[in-house]
Design a protein around this motif. Structure first.
Motif, mmCIF file in Angstrom:
data_model
loop_
_atom_site.group_PDB
_atom_site.id
_atom_site.type_symbol
_atom_site.label_atom_id
_atom_site.label_comp_id
_atom_site.label_asym_id
_atom_site.label_seq_id
_atom_site.Cartn_x
_atom_site.Cartn_y
_atom_site.Cartn_z
ATOM 1 N N GLU A 131 4.182 -9.776 12.122
ATOM 2 C CA GLU A 131 5.218 -8.909 12.409
ATOM 3 C C GLU A 131 5.135 -8.212 13.860
ATOM 4 O OE1 GLU A 131 8.334 -8.903 11.039
ATOM 5 O OE2 GLU A 131 7.279 -10.619 9.926
ATOM 6 N N SER A 132 3.790 -7.680 13.979
ATOM 7 C CA SER A 132 3.408 -6.943 15.202
ATOM 8 C C SER A 132 3.795 -7.858 16.593
ATOM 9 C CB SER A 132 2.097 -6.308 15.339
ATOM 10 O OG SER A 132 2.184 -5.320 14.478
ATOM 11 N N PHE A 133 3.150 -9.299 16.329
ATOM 12 C CA PHE A 133 3.607 -10.439 17.302
ATOM 13 C C PHE A 133 4.938 -10.616 17.520
ATOM 14 C CE2 PHE A 133 3.378 -14.477 19.302
ATOM 15 C CZ PHE A 133 2.324 -14.247 20.057
ATOM 16 N N ARG A 134 5.741 -10.618 16.504
ATOM 17 C CA ARG A 134 7.012 -10.801 16.730
ATOM 18 C C ARG A 134 8.009 -9.550 17.192
ATOM 19 N NH1 ARG A 134 10.123 -13.992 13.442
ATOM 20 N NH2 ARG A 134 8.431 -13.661 11.766
ATOM 21 N N ARG A 135 7.330 -8.405 16.827
ATOM 22 C CA ARG A 135 8.061 -7.221 17.816
ATOM 23 C C ARG A 135 7.617 -7.451 19.053
ATOM 24 N NH1 ARG A 135 6.232 -4.561 13.048
ATOM 25 N NH2 ARG A 135 4.401 -3.703 14.367
ATOM 26 N N MET A 136 6.121 -7.770 19.513
ATOM 27 C CA MET A 136 5.828 -7.726 20.994
ATOM 28 C C MET A 136 6.646 -8.584 21.740
ATOM 29 S SD MET A 136 3.877 -9.794 23.209
ATOM 30 C CE MET A 136 2.881 -11.068 21.971
ATOM 31 N N LEU A 137 6.766 -9.869 21.305
ATOM 32 C CA LEU A 137 7.706 -10.813 21.873
ATOM 33 C C LEU A 137 9.134 -10.249 22.071
ATOM 34 C CD1 LEU A 137 6.886 -14.279 20.392
ATOM 35 C CD2 LEU A 137 6.433 -13.298 22.700
ATOM 36 N N VAL A 138 9.874 -9.760 21.054
ATOM 37 C CA VAL A 138 10.893 -9.318 21.264
ATOM 38 C C VAL A 138 11.294 -8.038 22.407
ATOM 39 C CG1 VAL A 138 13.026 -7.966 19.986
ATOM 40 C CG2 VAL A 138 11.651 -9.965 18.762
ATOM 41 N N LYS A 139 10.227 -6.942 22.354
ATOM 42 C CA LYS A 139 10.382 -5.993 23.200
ATOM 43 C C LYS A 139 10.077 -6.521 24.488
ATOM 44 C CE LYS A 139 9.022 -2.040 20.220
ATOM 45 N NZ LYS A 139 8.036 -1.012 20.025
ATOM 46 N N ALA A 140 8.930 -7.458 24.717
ATOM 47 C CA ALA A 140 8.733 -8.037 25.949
ATOM 48 C C ALA A 140 10.159 -8.704 26.674
ATOM 49 C CB ALA A 140 7.482 -9.034 25.931
ATOM 50 N N ALA A 141 10.658 -9.426 25.653
ATOM 51 C CA ALA A 141 11.619 -10.155 26.095
ATOM 52 C C ALA A 141 12.954 -9.127 26.535
ATOM 53 C CB ALA A 141 12.466 -11.078 25.047
ATOM 54 N N ARG A 142 12.970 -8.235 25.873
ATOM 55 C CA ARG A 142 14.163 -7.229 26.270
ATOM 56 C C ARG A 142 13.758 -6.407 27.526
ATOM 57 N NH1 ARG A 142 15.162 -4.837 20.238
ATOM 58 N NH2 ARG A 142 16.378 -6.639 19.141
ATOM 59 N N VAL A 143 12.389 -5.955 27.655
ATOM 60 C CA VAL A 143 12.333 -5.211 28.832
ATOM 61 C C VAL A 143 12.164 -5.992 29.944
ATOM 62 C CG1 VAL A 143 10.216 -3.858 29.976
ATOM 63 C CG2 VAL A 143 11.052 -3.536 27.509
ATOM 64 N N ASN A 144 11.585 -7.259 29.778
ATOM 65 C CA ASN A 144 11.494 -8.023 31.155
ATOM 66 C C ASN A 144 12.898 -9.198 31.124
ATOM 67 O OD1 ASN A 144 8.799 -7.028 31.083
ATOM 68 N ND2 ASN A 144 7.929 -9.290 30.787
#
Length: 399
Positions: free
Chosen positions: A354-367
């Motif tokens: 779940e933390s890895f999923r959230r990391m990818l989602v947040k990185a995708a949104r910010v970047n």
């Protein structure tokens, strides 16, 4: 699970990336046309101008031939080059490079500064952007000068120059990444990550992974960009975990650890096969340069009068460009598979999907990552799988 982007965010991402996709499609043809212009029209005028400028400088600065320090330097350069004329060669190479940079300058500024600001991805001021651009060009000029003297100077004096030059350079490539932590500081300030829970947990994570490192540093990239970033720099005693200040602001501790775990997967990759293959590829490329230099000299192309004439430099650049263009899809495919394996490694190391999923989602949104770029863009040589594919590859969330 909530969608990765809202419809409005997705529309903005498509508007942001469309110019990049157009450039990716057009740029190979534009570069080929520019190289054809250099080879067909501009080589001789640039060479005459460089020769005249070098002669003028020699006349005006002839006193440097007698001053102790400059005399030793100039004699060393004469020996490296094998005969007089290295000044004209350097001015020709730098003049050609400057011409290409000036042609691309409006495009580069629009993409790197205007477009990035328009979509809220850049924090550059005009001054800091110009300074970083200048630093990059100056560093490139130094590298180009070393290449001209090393390659052409050695080729004039040693029969199997490509082997004499290629072997030590290939060996240097095997360990050059030890300097990465220091090269990065040319552009951004760094400071150690303060002691605290994140540093402690990161150390424990690396202990579980069996990865030694010298430090964890925070790179202050927010002066230029709003993107999140984490990576390992260096190897062996210089290996350093680099977190930019944006990732510390926008991601939670668990999500930062997930990003670091992914980067740890790259550390654990078998590096030597790729490095050895790259070294052999370098030797092959230098041998191809040697054959091309011999062919140019025998045919008198571009007014060349001898082997390793500096006027062949645009031709070598063309060969290098074609090699990169043809091999990018292959290297991109290998890189995307390494990224997938690093994702799998991170999940095994942390066990926290779940933390890895959230990391990818947040990185995708910010970047502002395009979740589904055109397939031809991916196959052309993208280094990472689309974030939509990476999320789809994750194990399903627990009920």
């Amino acid at each position: 699970m909530e969608p990765l982007f809202t419809a409005e965010q997705l529309a903005e991402i498509h508007a942001y990336y469309l110019p990049y996709y157009v450039r990716a499609a057009v740029d190979p043809f534009a570069r080929l046309a520019l190289m054809a212009l250099l080879l067909g029209v501009l080589v001789q005028p640039l060479y005459r101008a460089a020769t005249a400028a070098a002669s003028g400088l020699e006349h005006r600065l002839g006193v440097l031939r007698t001053a102790p320090v400059s005399r030793a330097f100039l004699r060393a350069m004469d020996r490296l080059w094998g005969e007089p004329g290295w000044g004209a060669a350097l001015l020709f190479a730098l003049g050609m490079d400057l011409f290409v940079k000036l042609v691309y300058l409006p495009v580069d500024v629009w993409f790197q500064y205007t477009l990035e600001h328009r979509h809220g991805m850049s924090n550059y001021t005009p001054g800091t952007y110009a300074w970083d651009l200048l630093k990059g060009h100056l560093l490139g000029a130094v590298c180009l000068s070393a290449l001209v003297i090393g390659l052409y100077g050695l080729a004039r004096r040693v029969r199997r120059w490509w082997l004499v030059l290629g072997v030590p350079v290939a060996l240097l490539m095997l360990v050059s990444s030890t300097l990465d932590p220091y090269r990065d500081r040319l552009y951004f300030d760094q400071k150690p990550l303060p002691e605290g829970p994140l540093r402690t947990r990161m150390t424990e994570l690396m202990n579980r992974a069996g990865i030694s490192f010298s430090d964890v540093r925070v790179e202050e990239t927010s002066v230029a960009s709003r993107r999140v970033q984490a990576y390992f720099a260096g190897q062996g005693p210089t290996r350093t975990i680099i977190l930019n200040d944006v990732i510390l602001k926008d991601l939670s501790e668990d999500e930062v650890l997930a990003a670091v775990a992914h980067e740890a997967g790259h550390v654990q990759e078998p590096k030597w096969p790729g490095r050895i293959a790259a070294s052999f590829a370098l030797l092959t490329l230098l041998f191809a340069f040697d054959r091309l230099l011999h062919l140019s000299a025998s045919r008198g192309w571009f007014g060349t009068t001898r082997f390793a004439d500096i006027r062949t430099l645009p031709l070598l650049s063309l060969l290098l460009f074609v090699v990169i263009l043809l091999t990018n899809p292959i290297s991109g495919a290998f890189s995307r598979e390494r990224e997938r394996e690093a994702d799998r490694y991170a999940l095994r190391l942390t066990g926290d999907v779940e933390s890895f999923r959230r990391m990818l989602v947040k990185a995708a949104r910010v970047n502002k990552m395009d979740p589904e770029p055109p397939r031809w863009v991916v196959l052309k040589g993208m280094s990472h799988p689309p974030v939509g594919e990476r999320l789809a590859d994750l194990p399903p969330p627990k009920p």
